[in-house]
Each structure stands twice: as C-alpha cells, then as structure tokens.
Write a protein that holds these residues in place. Structure first.
Motif, PDB file in Angstrom:
ATOM      1  N   ILE A 255       0.858  -1.187   0.000  1.00  0.00           N
ATOM      2  CA  ILE A 255       0.000   0.000   0.000  1.00  0.00           C
ATOM      3  C   ILE A 255       0.893   1.235   0.000  1.00  0.00           C
ATOM      4  N   ASP A 256       0.649   2.107  -0.935  1.00  0.00           N
ATOM      5  CA  ASP A 256       1.406   3.349  -1.039  1.00  0.00           C
ATOM      6  C   ASP A 256       0.993   4.283   0.104  1.00  0.00           C
ATOM      7  N   PRO A 257       1.943   4.913   0.797  1.00  0.00           N
ATOM      8  CA  PRO A 257       1.585   5.845   1.882  1.00  0.00           C
ATOM      9  C   PRO A 257       0.606   6.941   1.451  1.00  0.00           C
ATOM     10  N   ASP A 258       0.611   7.313   0.170  1.00  0.00           N
ATOM     11  CA  ASP A 258      -0.368   8.292  -0.309  1.00  0.00           C
ATOM     12  C   ASP A 258      -1.792   7.745  -0.211  1.00  0.00           C
ATOM     13  N   ASP A 259      -1.935   6.417  -0.302  1.00  0.00           N
ATOM     14  CA  ASP A 259      -3.261   5.805  -0.234  1.00  0.00           C
ATOM     15  C   ASP A 259      -3.888   5.930   1.147  1.00  0.00           C
ATOM     16  N   TYR A 260      -3.075   6.083   2.185  1.00  0.00           N
ATOM     17  CA  TYR A 260      -3.628   6.277   3.531  1.00  0.00           C
ATOM     18  C   TYR A 260      -3.237   7.632   4.115  1.00  0.00           C
ATOM     19  N   GLY A 261      -2.710   8.504   3.267  1.00  0.00           N
ATOM     20  CA  GLY A 261      -2.490   9.889   3.647  1.00  0.00           C
ATOM     21  C   GLY A 261      -1.441  10.111   4.713  1.00  0.00           C
ATOM     22  N   GLU A 262      -0.339   9.363   4.634  1.00  0.00           N
ATOM     23  CA  GLU A 262       0.700   9.508   5.639  1.00  0.00           C
ATOM     24  C   GLU A 262       1.440  10.835   5.480  1.00  0.00           C
ATOM     25  N   HIS A 263       1.611  11.523   6.595  1.00  0.00           N
ATOM     26  CA  HIS A 263       2.410  12.753   6.676  1.00  0.00           C
ATOM     27  C   HIS A 263       3.372  12.610   7.844  1.00  0.00           C
ATOM     28  N   ARG A 264       4.579  13.081   7.631  1.00  0.00           N
ATOM     29  CA  ARG A 264       5.590  13.048   8.679  1.00  0.00           C
ATOM     30  C   ARG A 264       6.469  14.296   8.529  1.00  0.00           C
TER      31      ARG A 264
ATOM     32  N   LEU B 290      -2.675  14.776  19.608  1.00  0.00           N
ATOM     33  CA  LEU B 290      -3.607  15.875  19.425  1.00  0.00           C
ATOM     34  C   LEU B 290      -4.752  15.348  18.568  1.00  0.00           C
ATOM     35  N   GLY B 291      -5.956  15.371  19.086  1.00  0.00           N
ATOM     36  CA  GLY B 291      -7.128  14.922  18.334  1.00  0.00           C
ATOM     37  C   GLY B 291      -7.733  16.092  17.587  1.00  0.00           C
TER      38      GLY B 291
ATOM     39  N   VAL C 185       2.801  13.555  18.196  1.00  0.00           N
ATOM     40  CA  VAL C 185       4.114  14.185  18.343  1.00  0.00           C
ATOM     41  C   VAL C 185       4.921  13.319  19.297  1.00  0.00           C
ATOM     42  N   TRP C 186       6.037  12.778  18.802  1.00  0.00           N
ATOM     43  CA  TRP C 186       6.888  11.997  19.709  1.00  0.00           C
ATOM     44  C   TRP C 186       8.320  12.478  19.633  1.00  0.00           C
ATOM     45  N   GLU C 187       9.000  12.291  20.755  1.00  0.00           N
ATOM     46  CA  GLU C 187      10.395  12.719  20.841  1.00  0.00           C
ATOM     47  C   GLU C 187      11.291  11.615  20.299  1.00  0.00           C
TER      48      GLU C 187
ATOM     49  N   VAL D 123       9.060  14.214  16.097  1.00  0.00           N
ATOM     50  CA  VAL D 123       8.389  13.754  14.883  1.00  0.00           C
ATOM     51  C   VAL D 123       6.907  14.078  15.018  1.00  0.00           C
ATOM     52  N   VAL D 124       6.338  14.671  13.973  1.00  0.00           N
ATOM     53  CA  VAL D 124       4.905  14.947  13.909  1.00  0.00           C
ATOM     54  C   VAL D 124       4.341  14.030  12.825  1.00  0.00           C
ATOM     55  N   TYR D 125       3.390  13.161  13.205  1.00  0.00           N
ATOM     56  CA  TYR D 125       2.919  12.108  12.313  1.00  0.00           C
ATOM     57  C   TYR D 125       1.395  12.104  12.236  1.00  0.00           C
ATOM     58  N   HIS D 126       0.886  11.849  11.039  1.00  0.00           N
ATOM     59  CA  HIS D 126      -0.558  11.819  10.810  1.00  0.00           C
ATOM     60  C   HIS D 126      -0.868  10.869   9.659  1.00  0.00           C
ATOM     61  N   VAL D 127      -1.984  10.168   9.773  1.00  0.00           N
ATOM     62  CA  VAL D 127      -2.545   9.421   8.647  1.00  0.00           C
ATOM     63  C   VAL D 127      -3.992   9.867   8.482  1.00  0.00           C
ATOM     64  N   SER D 128      -4.491   9.813   7.258  1.00  0.00           N
ATOM     65  CA  SER D 128      -5.835  10.284   6.945  1.00  0.00           C
ATOM     66  C   SER D 128      -6.880   9.238   7.297  1.00  0.00           C
ATOM     67  N   ILE D 129      -7.719   9.555   8.284  1.00  0.00           N
ATOM     68  CA  ILE D 129      -8.790   8.613   8.610  1.00  0.00           C
ATOM     69  C   ILE D 129      -9.802   8.542   7.475  1.00  0.00           C
ATOM     70  N   MET D 130      -9.906   9.598   6.678  1.00  0.00           N
ATOM     71  CA  MET D 130     -10.836   9.587   5.548  1.00  0.00           C
ATOM     72  C   MET D 130     -10.377   8.593   4.485  1.00  0.00           C
ATOM     73  N   LYS D 131      -9.086   8.585   4.206  1.00  0.00           N
ATOM     74  CA  LYS D 131      -8.548   7.639   3.226  1.00  0.00           C
ATOM     75  C   LYS D 131      -8.561   6.215   3.776  1.00  0.00           C
ATOM     76  N   ILE D 132      -8.226   6.063   5.044  1.00  0.00           N
ATOM     77  CA  ILE D 132      -8.238   4.729   5.661  1.00  0.00           C
ATOM     78  C   ILE D 132      -9.651   4.158   5.669  1.00  0.00           C
ATOM     79  N   ALA D 133     -10.642   4.997   5.969  1.00  0.00           N
ATOM     80  CA  ALA D 133     -12.032   4.530   5.980  1.00  0.00           C
ATOM     81  C   ALA D 133     -12.443   4.013   4.608  1.00  0.00           C
ATOM     82  N   ARG D 134     -12.005   4.687   3.568  1.00  0.00           N
ATOM     83  CA  ARG D 134     -12.321   4.226   2.213  1.00  0.00           C
ATOM     84  C   ARG D 134     -11.638   2.893   1.933  1.00  0.00           C
ATOM     85  N   LEU D 135     -10.369   2.763   2.327  1.00  0.00           N
ATOM     86  CA  LEU D 135      -9.646   1.503   2.118  1.00  0.00           C
ATOM     87  C   LEU D 135     -10.310   0.340   2.850  1.00  0.00           C
ATOM     88  N   LEU D 136     -10.872   0.616   4.025  1.00  0.00           N
ATOM     89  CA  LEU D 136     -11.505  -0.427   4.837  1.00  0.00           C
ATOM     90  C   LEU D 136     -12.959  -0.703   4.459  1.00  0.00           C
TER      91      LEU D 136
END
Length: 145
Positions: free
Chosen positions: A10-19, A68-69, A96-98, A105-118
């Motif tokens: 799975i390409d990280p773009d498919d689940y909206g990974e940002h770092r 952060l939600g 955010v982790w040290e 590191v600031v990390y995020h994945v797209s729940i919108m994209k993940i929901a579509r994949l699932l």
C-alpha cells in the motif's frame, strides 16, 4: 493469521501519511503543532499523553509521546451524514513523539482515506470531495510546521 492485504504494497499516499521533523523541545513542538493545525481549520477537542499515562500506570519508562485529536466540525458533520461508522475513527489524530532530545516527529494518517480503504466509507465522488478537502487542510498545516 494472514492479513487480507499486504500492507507493504500500500502506497503511503493511499492512507495519507504525513511526517515532519521539528528541531525543538517536545512541549514547544506540541504547542506549535496545535497552532498550525488550528490555523489550518482544525480544532483540537481531545489531547493526551500516552507516555505520561503508561509511565504512571505501568512504569513503562516511555519517551515523550503526545496525541492531538484534531477535528473540523463542518467536515465531521458531513462525514457522519455519509457513514455513522466513522465516529470510531474520530478525531483525526496528529501524534508528536520525541525521537531524540530536541528532535520531534509529527505524524498523521488520513482517517478519511483509511475509511475508504476499509470499506467504512464509499469510494465515490462525494467521499472524494471530503478526502480532498481534509487533505488540503492537512497539507496546509504540514506546510507551516
């Protein structure tokens, strides 16, 4: 147990990974991240430190780790009109982790994209509009980190 999909394909773009990596103190990184996501159109209705909780409850000795939600209420309202199941993925978490002292590191994945994949959300034009809108907001926030 075998997974129904191969996660390595799975390409990280498919689940909206940002770092992003921030060269600053952990608390400063949390505040900065909160500010840029707020400026991009998100609120932060929930936040907590899993590391503090685990260190206290099970003497885990974890390095600083903070969640952060983030939520855009107008988009969240539209999302729930499409699928009530999305509430199980709310809010959109930004972590955010040290990684090292002075390096976060600031990390995020797209729940919108993940929901579509699932299959929780449809793969249609209306959902794509929601994905595009949230992606623009997240891209804006990451551009300002």
């Amino acid at each position: 147990m075998a997974l129904p999909i191969d996660p390595t394909k799975i390409d990280p773009d498919d689940y909206g990974e940002h770092r992003a990596v921030l060269e600053m103190d952990h608390e400063e990184a949390i505040e900065h991240t909160r500010e840029v996501f707020t400026e991009a159109g998100f609120g932060v209705p929930a936040e907590f430190s899993p590391s503090e909780l685990l260190n206290e409850k099970v003497d885990a000795d974890r390095e600083p780790y903070y969640v952060l939600g983030a939520c855009n209420p107008q988009i969240a309202d539209r999302v729930l009109d499409v699928t009530e199941q999305m509430g199980a993925l709310f809010p959109c978490n930004v972590v955010v982790w040290e990684e090292a002292p002075g390096r976060q590191v600031v990390y995020h994945v797209s729940i919108m994209k993940i929901a579509r994949l699932l299959g929780i959300a449809p793969d249609d034009e209306n959902w794509q509009a929601i994905v595009d809108e949230t992606s623009e907001l997240v891209d804006e926030a990451y551009a300002n980190l």
